[in-house]
Design an enzyme around this catalytic site. Structure first.
Site, short mmCIF file in Angstrom:
data_model
loop_
_atom_site.label_atom_id
_atom_site.label_comp_id
_atom_site.label_asym_id
_atom_site.label_seq_id
_atom_site.Cartn_x
_atom_site.Cartn_y
_atom_site.Cartn_z
N LEU A 1 30.29 64.15 71.28
CA LEU A 1 31.46 65.03 71.25
C LEU A 1 31.08 66.50 71.16
O LEU A 1 31.77 67.37 71.69
CB LEU A 1 32.35 64.67 70.06
N GLY A 2 30.01 66.80 70.46
CA GLY A 2 29.63 68.19 70.29
C GLY A 2 28.42 68.33 69.39
O GLY A 2 27.89 67.35 68.87
N GLY B 1 25.46 73.45 63.81
CA GLY B 1 24.21 73.91 63.21
C GLY B 1 23.51 72.83 62.42
O GLY B 1 22.29 72.90 62.22
N MET B 2 24.25 71.80 61.98
CA MET B 2 23.66 70.79 61.11
C MET B 2 23.32 69.50 61.85
O MET B 2 22.46 68.75 61.41
CB MET B 2 24.61 70.50 59.95
N GLY B 3 23.99 69.23 62.95
CA GLY B 3 23.70 67.99 63.66
C GLY B 3 24.60 67.78 64.85
O GLY B 3 25.39 68.64 65.23
N LYS C 1 28.78 62.25 62.47
CA LYS C 1 27.81 63.35 62.54
C LYS C 1 26.44 62.83 62.10
O LYS C 1 26.29 62.27 61.00
CB LYS C 1 28.22 64.50 61.63
N ASP D 1 34.54 77.98 57.11
CA ASP D 1 34.30 78.19 58.54
C ASP D 1 35.56 77.83 59.32
O ASP D 1 35.51 77.09 60.30
CB ASP D 1 33.11 77.36 59.03
#
Length: 501
Positions: free
Chosen positions: A25-26, A29-31, A48, A142
């Site tokens: 899906l996308g 910055g973390m995974g 994720k 965020d």
């Protein structure tokens, strides 16, 4: 998660923690985030997976464990909460509720800004979702259009990759966690710890984007965006009143000056009601402490006019136009009348303005960090030569760029068989436009535009300013009309004779 076109899996692992990975899906910055299905229940989730460089790293796993702990405390229809997780598995992962729909960013890009009613409803729903997070001590940190999925028009907050529990001391750790310029509150940008007021600032930026199709602080260089956020230099043109006044207060660079989330929710439940936010100076000491924490409402809703951008009348627009024309006439006229020195006068003025912009930026930054000090002015004076040196390279570059336009203008004047004076006037106009649109133009345009607007607000300063500008413009124009262009030394340069003028 959004229903973006499905891409092949980023790795060869088909199953993670009992979930079959269906598509990518996308990435963040973390995974990486996958659409996944539970092998037993068939439930679809957004899963994720921690990035490869974090696997086996203790700090990376601890960050994911904190994220899981935060999200598991959130229960809200407006938040994609945690379904399952394993921070300490061989492959650390986190599964949240899968939301099918476009992101708010994609919706606005494809369909344009939301209508007034839909924008107000989105503002209300988003505030409720943020409040549900704050109720259990969780900050998102965020909030941006790409982190909001529209489920049949209802906003759902996703990606709490930057979320932290408010009493977690690790919230102050910098370097690894960062938000998105344009939606990042200014206090986080300078390294201060986040508070609930930080999410209020991001909420206002997102609502502005939804209502206008533009981020409130513009687009482009991240440093410029953060500088505009620190100055409160936002653009709310197109946001209907009274919502515009509320957003202006919520976008204040000082967290203590922003409405609390509960104030916003109360006002949004009665959107036709006008809104007032008490400044800190009018609060009691106990209420000031509560305002700083931004966890409880401290200012009542009262029927007074909202603080929005001042409307500009027709006469003020005419005053601005007249002042602009006088300044342009001076810049072009001095080049046409005294070409040997006129170019250097205009370029030198641009150089000084650029240096002044650097000084103003330094002053804002100092006062942002430590407030007003008695030594601000001496410090600016001492540093003036260095700022002149700093602004010199960019001024030289844009000057060379401008003289290229001058050469083109001279050739055009020769081709059209214009007189020497007319050609020099055309060259002056080309030079001014090159400086105005060239590299680093904001350092020139912003202070000049701001000065013109300030002078044009009232008649008395405008009359004085216009009189000075007009006087400066009439002298070179009169010289050109009566005596023609005057070159230093009295003799016309070789290129004038070469071109036949």
């Amino acid at each position: 998660m959004t229903t973006a076109p499905r891409r092949p899996l980023a790795d060869h692992r088909d199953t993670v923690g009992g979930y079959d990975l269906l598509s990518l899906l996308g990435e963040g910055g973390m995974g990486r985030v996958h659409l996944a299905r539970h092998r037993t229940s068939g439930e679809q989730v957004a899963l994720k997976v921690l990035r490869t460089q974090f696997v086996g790293d203790q700090e990376g796993r601890q960050r994911l464990a904190r994220e899981v702990s935060s999200l598991q405390r959130v229960r809200s229809r407006w938040v994609a909460g945690v379904v399952d997780a394993d921070p300490w598995g061989q492959v650390p992962w986190l599964a949240t509720r899968y939301v099918q729909g476009p992101t708010l960013h994609d919706k606005i890009v494809n369909d344009g800004p939301l209508a007034r009613g839909k924008a107000e409803q989105l503002a209300s729903d988003l505030a409720e979702g943020i409040a549900d997070c704050h109720a259990v001590g969780v900050l998102h940190r965020d909030i941006k259009p790409a982190n909001i999925i529209l489920d049949h028009g209802t906003p759902i907050l996703i990606d709490f990759g930057l979320a932290r529990v408010t009493d977690d001391p690790k919230i102050t750790v910098t370097g690894l966690l960062i938000g998105t310029p344009g939606y990042l509150p200014p206090e986080i940008a300078v390294g201060d710890p986040a508070t609930p007021a930080s999410d209020v600032h991001s909420w206002a930026a997102v609502v502005t984007y939804a209502a206008t199709g533009r981020p409130p602080f513009g687009e482009g260089n991240p440093m410029k965006l953060m500088d505009r956020a620190r100055r409160g230099d936002h653009d709310l043109e197109g946001v209907p009143q009274p919502l515009r006044g509320v957003l202006a207060q919520a976008l204040s660079p000082d967290p203590a000056d922003r409405p609390t989330l509960d104030e916003l929710r109360e006002w949004l439940r009665t959107p036709r009601k006008l809104f007032v936010h008490k400044p800190v100076e009018q609060l009691s000491l106990s209420d000031r402490a509560e305002r700083e924490k931004a966890t409880t409402p401290v200012a009542p809703v009262m029927p007074v006019a909202p603080a929005g951008p001042r409307s500009v009348g027709g006469l003020e627009k005419l005053r601005r136009a007249a002042l602009w024309l006088a300044l342009l006439a001076f810049a072009v006229g001095v080049i046409a009348a005294f070409p040997s020195t006129g170019f250097w006068v205009v370029l030198g003025a641009a150089w000084l303005i650029r240096a002044g912009t650097l000084a103003a930026g330094d002053l804002r930054r100092w006062r942002w960090y430590r407030g007003r000090k008695w030594h601000d002015a001496p410090r600016l004076l001492i540093g003036a030569p260095w700022r002149l040196v700093r602004s010199l390279p960019k001024t030289f570059v844009v000057g060379v760029w401008g003289f290229g336009f001058v050469v083109a203008a001279v050739l055009i004047g020769f081709a059209l068989q214009l007189s020497l004076e007319a050609t020099l006037g055309l060259s002056g106009l080309a030079f001014v436009l090159a400086l105005w649109t060239g590299s680093g133009r904001d350092r020139l345009r912003d202070p000049v535009t701001s000065a013109v607007r300030r002078i044009s607000v009232r008649w008395v300063p405008w009359i004085l300013g216009f009189a000075v500008a007009l006087t400066l413009a009439l002298f070179p124009l009169q010289t050109v009309s009566e005596e023609g262009s005057q070159f230093s030394g009295g003799d016309e340069p070789w290129w004038v004779e070469l071109l036949g003028w």
